[in-house]
Design an enzyme around this catalytic site. Structure first.
Site, PDB file in Angstrom:
ATOM      1  N   LYS A  14       1.089  -1.325   0.085  1.00  0.00           N
ATOM      2  CA  LYS A  14      -0.071   0.904   0.139  1.00  0.00           C
ATOM      3  C   LYS A  14       1.122   0.888   0.140  1.00  0.00           C
ATOM      4  O   LYS A  14       1.832   1.037   0.892  1.00  0.00           O
ATOM      5  CB  LYS A  14      -0.591  -0.208   1.452  1.00  0.00           C
ATOM      6  CG  LYS A  14      -2.504   1.020   1.189  1.00  0.00           C
ATOM      7  CD  LYS A  14      -3.152   0.791   2.509  1.00  0.00           C
ATOM      8  CE  LYS A  14      -3.596   1.605   2.013  1.00  0.00           C
ATOM      9  NZ  LYS A  14      -4.079   2.799   1.504  1.00  0.00           N
ATOM     10  N   GLY A  15       0.802   1.519  -1.143  1.00  0.00           N
ATOM     11  CA  GLY A  15       1.870   3.026  -1.567  1.00  0.00           C
ATOM     12  C   GLY A  15       1.031   4.056  -0.820  1.00  0.00           C
ATOM     13  O   GLY A  15      -0.376   4.553  -0.282  1.00  0.00           O
ATOM     14  N   GLY A  18      -1.617   5.332  -3.223  1.00  0.00           N
ATOM     15  CA  GLY A  18      -2.774   3.991  -3.400  1.00  0.00           C
ATOM     16  C   GLY A  18      -1.936   2.753  -3.660  1.00  0.00           C
ATOM     17  O   GLY A  18      -1.171   2.306  -2.840  1.00  0.00           O
ATOM     18  N   ASP A 129      14.982  10.849  -2.743  1.00  0.00           N
ATOM     19  CA  ASP A 129      14.341  10.086  -1.478  1.00  0.00           C
ATOM     20  C   ASP A 129      14.549   9.077  -0.783  1.00  0.00           C
ATOM     21  O   ASP A 129      14.360   7.929  -1.095  1.00  0.00           O
ATOM     22  CB  ASP A 129      12.472  10.399  -1.859  1.00  0.00           C
ATOM     23  CG  ASP A 129      11.617   9.966  -0.375  1.00  0.00           C
ATOM     24  OD1 ASP A 129      10.246   9.761  -0.968  1.00  0.00           O
ATOM     25  OD2 ASP A 129      12.765   9.695   0.870  1.00  0.00           O
TER      26      ASP A 129
END
Ligand SMILES: CC(C)CCNC(=O)Cn1cc(-c2ccc3c(-c4nc5ccccc5[nH]4)n[nH]c3c2)cn1
Length: 264
Positions: A14-15, A18, A129
């Site tokens: 689960k990002g 989404g 990141d």
């Protein structure tokens, strides 16, 4: 869930915006990771432009250590991303399970990260990141950088509000107000140093309360445990340098004795 040309399998993760599913393209049997983004959620998050930029950036990247975005499509409510399936899943789960990686494995992973960063920087993409949560492992144990949510085309001097951990932020992105907000691809070299430390030690070098983490980052205040080899210690210390211009370059990192010792 029969999405026309795709047969949808188990949920892979689960990002932030989404869910990702294992999927098989019917006609070819091609296995991929299908990410579903809900347009309404993107609107609420005000990230449509960023998602469009991310799609544009990632669609043009081709490198064995960069997760492929094969394509995308959408219906009235959702955007679907056809992403590369990484057979051994999320790197941070392996790191948590093993607590820390041996030096030979850390050096091989960092060499692959350096190759990926060299490729991205040549295309004027700064990832910004780099952390274990954004790295996946392929079926042959090779690593793949994913999640370009914060990547930009250099040069960039707009302030970005960051959510999530501060651990990986370089000092130049934390100094408030002054022109230091102009940063370069050197930010990814700092994060490579933080990643190396976390692989070898099992926790991030500046891990603390948010206020203390910021203070320790801006002072490069960290201690490297004695079980870390002198070559690995030297490698980390040449990346976690406050002045971006004094940080090791990607080429110097790839030629560093610690990398050469484990990767040839
Ligand atoms: C806007 C757009 C261009 C964003 C593109 N980037 C992403 O969506 C970043 N992202 C990648 C994923 C993701 C998550 C998991 C997997 C996996 C995967 N393989 C697994 C094997 C075993 C257990 C779990 C696994 N997850 N393969 N590919 C993935 C891709 C989630 N978000």
């Amino acid at each position: 869930l029969h999405l026309g040309m795709f047969e949808i399998g188990k949920a892979l993760g689960k990002g932030k915006f989404g869910r990702v599913y294992l999927a098989k393209e019917r006609s070819t049997g091609f296995i991929c990771a299908l990410k579903v983004l809900h347009k309404s959620e993107l609107q609420q998050g005000g990230v449509q432009k960023q998602v469009r930029r991310e799609i544009e950036i990632q669609s043009n990247l081709r490198h064995p250590n960069v997760l492929r975005l094969y394509g995308h499509f959408h219906d009235s409510k959702r955007i679907f991303l056809i992403l590369e399936f990484a057979g051994k899943g999320e790197l941070y789960k392996h790191l948590r399970k093993e607590h820390r990686f041996p030096e030979w494995k850390s050096a091989q992973y960092i060499a692959q990260m350096a190759a990926a960063l060299k490729y991205l920087h040549k295309k004027h993409v700064i990832h910004r990141d780099i952390k274990p949560e954004n790295i996946l492992v392929g079926i042959h144990g090779e690593i793949k950088i994913s999640d370009f949510g914060w990547s930009v085309h250099a040069p960039n001097n707009r302030r970005q509000t960051m959510c999530g951990t501060l651990d990986y932020l370089p000092p130049e992105m934390l100094v408030r107000g002054s022109q230091e907000n102009y940063y370069s691809d050197k930010v990814d070299l700092w994060s490579l140093g933080v990643l190396t430390y976390e692989f070898l030690v099992g926790e991030a070098p500046f891990e603390d309360t948010p206020v203390m983490t910021q203070r320790r980052i801006t002072r490069a205040d960290m201690t490297i445990p004695s079980f870390v080899s002198p070559e690995a210690r030297d490698f980390i210390k040449r990346l976690l340098v406050l002045d971006p211009e004094k940080r090791m370059t990607i080429d110097e990192a790839q030629q560093h004795p610690w990398i050469l010792k484990h990767c040839v």
